[in-house]
Design a protein around this motif. Structure first.
Motif, PDB file in Angstrom:
ATOM      1  N   PHE A  86      46.997  43.415  69.354  1.00  0.00           N
ATOM      2  CA  PHE A  86      47.178  43.128  70.773  1.00  0.00           C
ATOM      3  C   PHE A  86      46.283  41.996  71.261  1.00  0.00           C
ATOM      4  CE2 PHE A  86      48.632  47.694  70.972  1.00  0.00           C
ATOM      5  CZ  PHE A  86      49.965  47.377  71.228  1.00  0.00           C
ATOM      6  N   LEU A  87      45.421  41.472  70.398  1.00  0.00           N
ATOM      7  CA  LEU A  87      44.531  40.374  70.801  1.00  0.00           C
ATOM      8  C   LEU A  87      45.308  39.063  70.892  1.00  0.00           C
ATOM      9  CD1 LEU A  87      41.299  40.989  68.672  1.00  0.00           C
ATOM     10  CD2 LEU A  87      41.834  41.819  70.969  1.00  0.00           C
ATOM     11  N   SER A  88      44.907  38.199  71.822  1.00  0.00           N
ATOM     12  CA  SER A  88      45.492  36.864  71.910  1.00  0.00           C
ATOM     13  C   SER A  88      44.933  35.998  70.786  1.00  0.00           C
ATOM     14  CB  SER A  88      45.133  36.227  73.255  1.00  0.00           C
ATOM     15  OG  SER A  88      43.736  35.975  73.328  1.00  0.00           O
ATOM     16  N   ASN A  89      45.543  34.851  70.560  1.00  0.00           N
ATOM     17  CA  ASN A  89      45.042  33.943  69.517  1.00  0.00           C
ATOM     18  C   ASN A  89      43.612  33.525  69.800  1.00  0.00           C
ATOM     19  OD1 ASN A  89      47.419  34.004  68.049  1.00  0.00           O
ATOM     20  ND2 ASN A  89      48.292  32.233  69.105  1.00  0.00           N
ATOM     21  N   GLY A  90      43.296  33.297  71.079  1.00  0.00           N
ATOM     22  CA  GLY A  90      41.938  32.920  71.447  1.00  0.00           C
ATOM     23  C   GLY A  90      40.939  34.026  71.156  1.00  0.00           C
ATOM     24  N   GLU A  91      41.336  35.257  71.434  1.00  0.00           N
ATOM     25  CA  GLU A  91      40.459  36.403  71.185  1.00  0.00           C
ATOM     26  C   GLU A  91      40.249  36.603  69.684  1.00  0.00           C
ATOM     27  OE1 GLU A  91      41.397  39.231  75.063  1.00  0.00           O
ATOM     28  OE2 GLU A  91      42.790  39.213  73.378  1.00  0.00           O
ATOM     29  N   LYS A  92      41.304  36.343  68.897  1.00  0.00           N
ATOM     30  CA  LYS A  92      41.166  36.461  67.446  1.00  0.00           C
ATOM     31  C   LYS A  92      40.224  35.399  66.897  1.00  0.00           C
ATOM     32  CE  LYS A  92      45.625  38.698  66.570  1.00  0.00           C
ATOM     33  NZ  LYS A  92      46.974  38.572  65.978  1.00  0.00           N
ATOM     34  N   THR A  93      40.339  34.185  67.420  1.00  0.00           N
ATOM     35  CA  THR A  93      39.438  33.103  66.991  1.00  0.00           C
ATOM     36  C   THR A  93      37.989  33.456  67.304  1.00  0.00           C
ATOM     37  OG1 THR A  93      41.145  31.418  67.315  1.00  0.00           O
ATOM     38  CG2 THR A  93      38.865  30.669  67.322  1.00  0.00           C
ATOM     39  N   ALA A  94      37.773  34.015  68.483  1.00  0.00           N
ATOM     40  CA  ALA A  94      36.420  34.422  68.870  1.00  0.00           C
ATOM     41  C   ALA A  94      35.904  35.525  67.957  1.00  0.00           C
ATOM     42  CB  ALA A  94      36.415  34.892  70.323  1.00  0.00           C
ATOM     43  N   GLN A  95      36.795  36.425  67.545  1.00  0.00           N
ATOM     44  CA  GLN A  95      36.374  37.523  66.674  1.00  0.00           C
ATOM     45  C   GLN A  95      35.996  37.022  65.286  1.00  0.00           C
ATOM     46  OE1 GLN A  95      35.621  40.619  67.418  1.00  0.00           O
ATOM     47  NE2 GLN A  95      35.010  40.932  65.279  1.00  0.00           N
ATOM     48  N   TYR A  96      36.698  36.001  64.793  1.00  0.00           N
ATOM     49  CA  TYR A  96      36.308  35.425  63.498  1.00  0.00           C
ATOM     50  C   TYR A  96      34.878  34.888  63.574  1.00  0.00           C
ATOM     51  CZ  TYR A  96      41.030  35.747  61.559  1.00  0.00           C
ATOM     52  OH  TYR A  96      42.218  36.213  61.062  1.00  0.00           O
ATOM     53  N   ARG A  97      34.507  34.280  64.692  1.00  0.00           N
ATOM     54  CA  ARG A  97      33.131  33.793  64.857  1.00  0.00           C
ATOM     55  C   ARG A  97      32.145  34.956  64.860  1.00  0.00           C
ATOM     56  NH1 ARG A  97      35.303  30.213  68.685  1.00  0.00           N
ATOM     57  NH2 ARG A  97      34.652  31.591  70.379  1.00  0.00           N
ATOM     58  N   LYS A  98      32.529  36.033  65.561  1.00  0.00           N
ATOM     59  CA  LYS A  98      31.650  37.203  65.628  1.00  0.00           C
ATOM     60  C   LYS A  98      31.450  37.812  64.239  1.00  0.00           C
ATOM     61  CE  LYS A  98      32.860  38.446  70.389  1.00  0.00           C
ATOM     62  NZ  LYS A  98      33.518  39.441  71.278  1.00  0.00           N
ATOM     63  N   TRP A  99      32.515  37.819  63.439  1.00  0.00           N
ATOM     64  CA  TRP A  99      32.378  38.376  62.094  1.00  0.00           C
ATOM     65  C   TRP A  99      31.400  37.548  61.246  1.00  0.00           C
ATOM     66  CZ3 TRP A  99      38.240  39.639  62.055  1.00  0.00           C
ATOM     67  CH2 TRP A  99      38.415  41.008  62.289  1.00  0.00           C
ATOM     68  N   ILE A 100      31.441  36.249  61.409  1.00  0.00           N
ATOM     69  CA  ILE A 100      30.499  35.398  60.663  1.00  0.00           C
ATOM     70  C   ILE A 100      29.068  35.705  61.090  1.00  0.00           C
ATOM     71  CG2 ILE A 100      29.707  33.023  60.317  1.00  0.00           C
ATOM     72  CD1 ILE A 100      32.218  33.705  58.753  1.00  0.00           C
ATOM     73  N   GLU A 101      28.885  36.010  62.375  1.00  0.00           N
ATOM     74  CA  GLU A 101      27.547  36.298  62.911  1.00  0.00           C
ATOM     75  C   GLU A 101      27.112  37.739  62.671  1.00  0.00           C
ATOM     76  OE1 GLU A 101      28.151  35.336  66.962  1.00  0.00           O
ATOM     77  OE2 GLU A 101      28.279  33.158  66.622  1.00  0.00           O
ATOM     78  N   ASP A 102      28.044  38.601  62.294  1.00  0.00           N
ATOM     79  CA  ASP A 102      27.765  40.028  62.096  1.00  0.00           C
ATOM     80  C   ASP A 102      27.016  40.231  60.777  1.00  0.00           C
ATOM     81  OD1 ASP A 102      27.817  42.772  61.639  1.00  0.00           O
ATOM     82  OD2 ASP A 102      29.849  43.020  62.405  1.00  0.00           O
ATOM     83  N   PRO A 103      25.837  40.852  60.803  1.00  0.00           N
ATOM     84  CA  PRO A 103      25.082  41.088  59.565  1.00  0.00           C
ATOM     85  C   PRO A 103      25.864  41.892  58.530  1.00  0.00           C
ATOM     86  CG  PRO A 103      23.713  41.520  61.493  1.00  0.00           C
ATOM     87  CD  PRO A 103      25.112  41.329  62.000  1.00  0.00           C
ATOM     88  N   LYS A 104      26.782  42.779  58.992  1.00  0.00           N
ATOM     89  CA  LYS A 104      27.545  43.614  58.063  1.00  0.00           C
ATOM     90  C   LYS A 104      28.696  42.862  57.409  1.00  0.00           C
ATOM     91  CE  LYS A 104      26.683  47.997  60.477  1.00  0.00           C
ATOM     92  NZ  LYS A 104      27.330  49.148  61.173  1.00  0.00           N
ATOM     93  N   VAL A 105      29.055  41.699  57.970  1.00  0.00           N
ATOM     94  CA  VAL A 105      30.181  40.922  57.435  1.00  0.00           C
ATOM     95  C   VAL A 105      29.694  39.549  56.975  1.00  0.00           C
ATOM     96  CG1 VAL A 105      32.483  39.990  57.884  1.00  0.00           C
ATOM     97  CG2 VAL A 105      31.785  42.149  58.951  1.00  0.00           C
ATOM     98  N   GLY A 106      29.456  38.654  57.939  1.00  0.00           N
ATOM     99  CA  GLY A 106      28.978  37.325  57.579  1.00  0.00           C
ATOM    100  C   GLY A 106      27.646  37.361  56.863  1.00  0.00           C
ATOM    101  N   GLY A 107      26.780  38.262  57.288  1.00  0.00           N
ATOM    102  CA  GLY A 107      25.472  38.371  56.646  1.00  0.00           C
ATOM    103  C   GLY A 107      25.578  38.689  55.168  1.00  0.00           C
ATOM    104  N   VAL A 108      26.632  39.415  54.797  1.00  0.00           N
ATOM    105  CA  VAL A 108      26.877  39.747  53.390  1.00  0.00           C
ATOM    106  C   VAL A 108      27.565  38.579  52.679  1.00  0.00           C
ATOM    107  CG1 VAL A 108      28.094  41.297  51.823  1.00  0.00           C
ATOM    108  CG2 VAL A 108      27.025  42.211  53.894  1.00  0.00           C
ATOM    109  N   LEU A 109      28.612  38.040  53.302  1.00  0.00           N
ATOM    110  CA  LEU A 109      29.383  36.972  52.672  1.00  0.00           C
ATOM    111  C   LEU A 109      28.561  35.712  52.425  1.00  0.00           C
ATOM    112  CD1 LEU A 109      32.743  37.298  54.641  1.00  0.00           C
ATOM    113  CD2 LEU A 109      32.452  37.618  52.182  1.00  0.00           C
ATOM    114  N   LEU A 110      27.660  35.394  53.349  1.00  0.00           N
ATOM    115  CA  LEU A 110      26.881  34.158  53.222  1.00  0.00           C
ATOM    116  C   LEU A 110      25.908  34.200  52.048  1.00  0.00           C
ATOM    117  CD1 LEU A 110      26.213  33.352  56.993  1.00  0.00           C
ATOM    118  CD2 LEU A 110      27.867  32.298  55.445  1.00  0.00           C
TER     119      LEU A 110
END
Length: 205
Positions: free
Chosen positions: A26-50
């Motif tokens: 149900f998220l808009s494209n803009g909201e999805k783009t913002a969430q991808y940024r949040k995932w990169i900043e999330d220690p449980k996601v981006g913090g692991v991938l980086l």
């Protein structure tokens, strides 16, 4: 990205849990783009991938691995079904809406783009495809292609889920178009269920 199996498993569970909580579809494209940024900043996601590669690779991995498969996983299709917290009941529910009782999903017939399968009553097979109202054109085109030379009239199922409706005018137009094209149509409102194959169940409890 070359990720250890255990790390990959935990990332998939974390991302799918968050996507479920966000009602990703149900998220808009803009909201999805913002969430991808949040995932990169999330220690449980981006913090692991980086720890395994640069940010651009981490972003691509999130888009092209878990989220590319998210919608299919909710349909009970694909290799990542076990990571979806909730999902629909699967193609059998679609077949019953399109063809009625006495029909089932033909073995090895489920595919995508659009989601489709063949229904069988033990004697003949029938093409059935399904998707949300925004994919109606794709569904009609797929069914028309299958109609050529088919013994059974193909069917499409336009689906909605909780929190989603189709305006009456649009629904009637879809019925008119399908009838004109010689395609059967059904509208099915589906409710998600807890995924009985959820991989995170053992971790939760």
């Amino acid at each position: 990205m070359q990720l250890p199996a255990a790390v990959r498993e935990l990332l998939l569970l974390e991302i799918y849990q968050q996507a479920n909580d966000l009602d990703w579809e149900f998220l808009s494209n803009g909201e999805k783009t913002a969430q991808y940024r949040k995932w990169i900043e999330d220690p449980k996601v981006g913090g692991v991938l980086l720890a395994y590669g640069p940010e651009k690779d981490a972003r691509v991995w999130i888009k092209d691995v878990p989220m590319k498969e998210y919608g299919r996983s909710q349909e009970g299709i694909g290799h990542y079904v076990r990571y979806a917290v909730n999902r629909f009941r699967g193609p059998e529910e679609i077949i019953h809406a399109a063809c009625g009782e006495g029909w089932s999903v033909a073995p090895e017939s489920v595919g995508e783009k659009p989601n489709h399968c063949y229904a069988t009553n033990g004697e003949v097979n029938r093409y059935v495809c399904w998707g949300r109202t925004g994919t109606f054109r794709d569904l009609i085109w797929a069914a028309l292609n299958e109609a050529i030379g088919a013994r059974q009239r193909p069917a499409i199922v336009v689906t909605t889920r909780d929190g989603e409706t189709i305006p009456t005018v649009e629904r009637l137009r879809q019925i008119e178009v399908a009838d004109h094209c010689g395609v059967s149509i059904a509208h099915l409102h589906r409710t998600m269920i807890q995924n009985p194959d959820y991989a995170g169940a053992s971790l939760e409890g």
